[in-house]
Write a protein that holds these residues in place. Structure first.
Motif, PDB file in Angstrom:
ATOM      1  N   TYR A 227       0.862  -1.191   0.000  1.00  0.00           N
ATOM      2  CA  TYR A 227       0.000   0.000   0.000  1.00  0.00           C
ATOM      3  C   TYR A 227       0.889   1.229   0.000  1.00  0.00           C
ATOM      4  CZ  TYR A 227      -3.497  -3.430   1.171  1.00  0.00           C
ATOM      5  OH  TYR A 227      -4.298  -4.521   1.137  1.00  0.00           O
ATOM      6  N   PRO A 228       0.867   2.032  -1.091  1.00  0.00           N
ATOM      7  CA  PRO A 228       1.837   3.123  -1.238  1.00  0.00           C
ATOM      8  C   PRO A 228       1.661   4.235  -0.206  1.00  0.00           C
ATOM      9  CG  PRO A 228       0.212   3.166  -3.025  1.00  0.00           C
ATOM     10  CD  PRO A 228      -0.037   1.913  -2.250  1.00  0.00           C
ATOM     11  N   HIS A 229       0.440   4.422   0.275  1.00  0.00           N
ATOM     12  CA  HIS A 229       0.188   5.536   1.203  1.00  0.00           C
ATOM     13  C   HIS A 229       0.445   5.147   2.652  1.00  0.00           C
ATOM     14  CE1 HIS A 229      -3.378   3.066   0.805  1.00  0.00           C
ATOM     15  NE2 HIS A 229      -3.738   3.487   2.015  1.00  0.00           N
ATOM     16  N   MET A 230       0.764   3.867   2.899  1.00  0.00           N
ATOM     17  CA  MET A 230       1.000   3.415   4.273  1.00  0.00           C
ATOM     18  C   MET A 230       2.492   3.273   4.535  1.00  0.00           C
ATOM     19  SD  MET A 230      -1.533   0.274   5.031  1.00  0.00           S
ATOM     20  CE  MET A 230      -3.268   0.296   4.647  1.00  0.00           C
ATOM     21  N   SER A 231       2.884   3.496   5.786  1.00  0.00           N
ATOM     22  CA  SER A 231       4.281   3.290   6.173  1.00  0.00           C
ATOM     23  C   SER A 231       4.602   1.800   6.098  1.00  0.00           C
ATOM     24  CB  SER A 231       4.491   3.781   7.604  1.00  0.00           C
ATOM     25  OG  SER A 231       3.711   2.980   8.483  1.00  0.00           O
ATOM     26  N   VAL A 232       5.900   1.514   6.142  1.00  0.00           N
ATOM     27  CA  VAL A 232       6.345   0.115   6.180  1.00  0.00           C
ATOM     28  C   VAL A 232       5.700  -0.595   7.373  1.00  0.00           C
ATOM     29  CG1 VAL A 232       8.382  -1.332   6.625  1.00  0.00           C
ATOM     30  CG2 VAL A 232       8.503   0.556   4.963  1.00  0.00           C
ATOM     31  N   ARG A 233       5.698   0.094   8.518  1.00  0.00           N
ATOM     32  CA  ARG A 233       5.117  -0.487   9.731  1.00  0.00           C
ATOM     33  C   ARG A 233       3.655  -0.895   9.488  1.00  0.00           C
ATOM     34  NH1 ARG A 233       6.727   0.413  14.872  1.00  0.00           N
ATOM     35  NH2 ARG A 233       7.968   2.213  14.300  1.00  0.00           N
ATOM     36  N   LYS A 234       2.905   0.007   8.873  1.00  0.00           N
ATOM     37  CA  LYS A 234       1.478  -0.278   8.654  1.00  0.00           C
ATOM     38  C   LYS A 234       1.278  -1.359   7.600  1.00  0.00           C
ATOM     39  CE  LYS A 234      -0.982   3.494  10.595  1.00  0.00           C
ATOM     40  NZ  LYS A 234      -1.207   4.947  10.485  1.00  0.00           N
ATOM     41  N   ASN A 235       2.168  -1.350   6.591  1.00  0.00           N
ATOM     42  CA  ASN A 235       2.077  -2.406   5.579  1.00  0.00           C
ATOM     43  C   ASN A 235       2.299  -3.781   6.204  1.00  0.00           C
ATOM     44  OD1 ASN A 235       1.765  -1.976   2.512  1.00  0.00           O
ATOM     45  ND2 ASN A 235       2.872  -0.140   3.177  1.00  0.00           N
ATOM     46  N   ILE A 236       3.314  -3.860   7.059  1.00  0.00           N
ATOM     47  CA  ILE A 236       3.613  -5.162   7.666  1.00  0.00           C
ATOM     48  C   ILE A 236       2.506  -5.569   8.642  1.00  0.00           C
ATOM     49  CG2 ILE A 236       5.256  -6.424   9.134  1.00  0.00           C
ATOM     50  CD1 ILE A 236       7.509  -4.806   7.929  1.00  0.00           C
ATOM     51  N   ALA A 237       1.962  -4.572   9.326  1.00  0.00           N
ATOM     52  CA  ALA A 237       0.929  -4.856  10.336  1.00  0.00           C
ATOM     53  C   ALA A 237      -0.422  -5.198   9.716  1.00  0.00           C
ATOM     54  CB  ALA A 237       0.769  -3.644  11.264  1.00  0.00           C
ATOM     55  N   PHE A 238      -0.564  -4.878   8.434  1.00  0.00           N
ATOM     56  CA  PHE A 238      -1.890  -4.947   7.813  1.00  0.00           C
ATOM     57  C   PHE A 238      -2.639  -6.269   8.040  1.00  0.00           C
ATOM     58  CE2 PHE A 238      -4.957  -5.289   4.358  1.00  0.00           C
ATOM     59  CZ  PHE A 238      -5.638  -4.099   4.526  1.00  0.00           C
ATOM     60  N   PRO A 239      -1.999  -7.423   7.763  1.00  0.00           N
ATOM     61  CA  PRO A 239      -2.745  -8.679   7.966  1.00  0.00           C
ATOM     62  C   PRO A 239      -3.133  -8.902   9.427  1.00  0.00           C
ATOM     63  CG  PRO A 239      -0.454  -9.109   7.324  1.00  0.00           C
ATOM     64  CD  PRO A 239      -0.670  -7.642   7.180  1.00  0.00           C
ATOM     65  N   LEU A 240      -2.359  -8.350  10.347  1.00  0.00           N
ATOM     66  CA  LEU A 240      -2.664  -8.550  11.771  1.00  0.00           C
ATOM     67  C   LEU A 240      -3.842  -7.669  12.190  1.00  0.00           C
ATOM     68  CD1 LEU A 240       0.976  -8.626  13.188  1.00  0.00           C
ATOM     69  CD2 LEU A 240      -0.450 -10.528  12.406  1.00  0.00           C
ATOM     70  N   ARG A 241      -3.898  -6.459  11.588  1.00  0.00           N
ATOM     71  CA  ARG A 241      -5.048  -5.582  11.874  1.00  0.00           C
ATOM     72  C   ARG A 241      -6.317  -6.217  11.325  1.00  0.00           C
ATOM     73  NH1 ARG A 241      -2.782  -0.647  10.034  1.00  0.00           N
ATOM     74  NH2 ARG A 241      -4.823  -0.026   9.267  1.00  0.00           N
ATOM     75  N   MET A 242      -6.195  -6.813  10.131  1.00  0.00           N
ATOM     76  CA  MET A 242      -7.346  -7.514   9.539  1.00  0.00           C
ATOM     77  C   MET A 242      -7.806  -8.645  10.449  1.00  0.00           C
ATOM     78  SD  MET A 242      -8.341  -6.377   6.575  1.00  0.00           S
ATOM     79  CE  MET A 242      -8.228  -4.773   7.303  1.00  0.00           C
ATOM     80  N   ALA A 243      -6.817  -9.324  11.057  1.00  0.00           N
ATOM     81  CA  ALA A 243      -7.142 -10.462  11.930  1.00  0.00           C
ATOM     82  C   ALA A 243      -7.548  -9.992  13.333  1.00  0.00           C
ATOM     83  CB  ALA A 243      -5.949 -11.410  12.013  1.00  0.00           C
ATOM     84  N   LYS A 244      -7.562  -8.649  13.530  1.00  0.00           N
ATOM     85  CA  LYS A 244      -8.018  -8.040  14.778  1.00  0.00           C
ATOM     86  C   LYS A 244      -7.187  -8.440  15.998  1.00  0.00           C
ATOM     87  CE  LYS A 244     -12.638  -6.748  13.399  1.00  0.00           C
ATOM     88  NZ  LYS A 244     -12.214  -6.626  12.026  1.00  0.00           N
TER      89      LYS A 244
END
Ligand SMILES: Nc1ncnc2c1ncn2[C@@H]1O[C@H](COP(=O)(O)OP(=O)(O)O)[C@@H](O)[C@H]1O
Ligand SMILES: [Mg+2]
Length: 334
Positions: free
Chosen positions: A87-104
């Motif tokens: 995701y170009p608008h997200m930081s590296v941190r947020k990109n890596i965290a993305f699947p975990l946020r989805m998994a709540k």
């Protein structure tokens, strides 16, 4: 854990069967590479394992449990694609965290996992950057990071390096191998590049037209290819395959000799020919030789710089105990 077993798996698209019945076991912790020419079914097989394609018949088991009808997200596998859609608008941190946020997952756990993944991948200093501010190799690592945080039973890679330039590809190849040693997690890696397969794999699965031609360690495939397809596919430059009189002398339909198993001699070699293109790499010299009466072109690898040029006569001594023999069906003769 991450043992994957395919039992009599087939796949058809409409009327076209691209994977005939196929059996395969990928052991827990193993680095398995699917290799074969373009269109042979590597991606399809990987997508069947991931659950991104439905299998037509047969079963897939993950750690002994039937996963045939389990949706991709519940298989515990993580796929890393060639186009590492960050995701170009997200930081590296947020990109890596993305699947975990989805998994709540809770924030504390997310932070812990992201930081651990970043540390494994040497991305700690880049967590607050955006993908656009990273090199191709770093972006690829972020994509892998996104897979690591899910703590999968196995990683599935589909030609992850083919978009990268040659130097970076070699670097990433080493990084992924290193990562595998550190994580000891099952990895299934698809490539059409036999050098990638040879250098990375614990076990190589050679595919042609959806059929497994051979399964083995890199050196098993190098030393004892089961058939002429594997013989010609594994090894660089390619094995020389010859039919006709020279093969008959060895009681075979076809014989194969690798370029590195033919010595260039001053005189008196068993074979001779005319040098065509000579590739001088410094460390090695590759000769493409004509007029041998054996094959249209014979490729020979000499160590170091050998001073023969286009048009010169070259004398050759094949190492007899390194000659591979195949029958009329192309199968190895023991
Ligand atoms: N969605 C699809 N529909 C129809 N045919 C497909 C589809 N996906 C792949 N194929 C066919 O299946 C075969 C194997 O393709 P693929 O697994 O992509 O090969 P590889 O990854 O080894 O290059 C090819 O002949 C391809 O055209
Ligand atoms: Mg593919």
């Amino acid at each position: 854990m991450g043992q994957i077993q395919l039992k009599q798996v087939t796949k058809s698209f409409g009327d076209v069967q691209v994977i005939p019945p196929l059996d395969l076991i990928i052991q827990d912790g193993e680095f398995t590479v699917f290799v074969g020419p373009s269109g042979c079914g590597k991606s399809t097989l990987l997508r069947l394992i991931a659950g991104l394609e439905d299998i037509t018949t047969g079963h897939i088991e993950i750690d002994g449990q039937d996963a045939t009808d389990v949706v991709p997200a519940k298989r515990g596998l993580a796929m890393v694609f060639q186009s590492y859609a960050l995701y170009p608008h997200m930081s590296v941190r947020k990109n890596i965290a993305f699947p975990l946020r989805m998994a709540k997952l809770n924030q504390v756990e997310i932070t812990k996992r992201v930081e651990r993944a970043a540390s494994v991948l040497n991305l700690t200093d880049y967590l607050d950057r955006r993908p656009g501010q990273l090199s191709g190799g770093q972006r690829q690592r972020v994509a892998i990071g996104r897979a690591i945080v899910r703590d999968p039973a196995a990683f599935l890679f589909d030609e992850p390096l083919s978009n990268l330039d040659a130097a970076l590809r070699v670097g990433m190849r080493l990084e992924i191998s290193e990562l595998h040693k550190r994580l000891e997690t099952t990895m299934v890696y698809v490539t059409h590049d036999q050098v990638e397969a040879m250098t990375m794999a614990d076990k190589i699965v050679v595919l042609q037209a959806g059929v497994i031609e051979q399964v083995g360690t890199p050196l098993e495939l190098y030393h004892t290819p089961r058939n002429t397809f594997v013989a010609g596919f594994i090894g660089s430059p390619k094995m020389n395959l010859m039919t006709g009189g020279e093969a008959a002398k060895h009681n075979a339909h076809t014989i194969g000799v690798r370029p590195e198993h033919i010595d260039v001699v001053e005189s008196g070699g068993q074979w001779q020919g005319t040098v065509g293109v000579a590739e001088h790499l410094g460390s090695d010299t590759f000769f493409h030789i004509h007029n041998t009466g054996l094959a249209e072109t014979l490729t020979v690898r000499a160590i170091g710089d050998v001073n023969l040029k286009h048009g010169d006569t070259i004398h050759l001594a094949p190492r007899v105990d390194e000659i591979h023999r195949f029958d009329a069906d192309g199968l190895r003769i023991a």
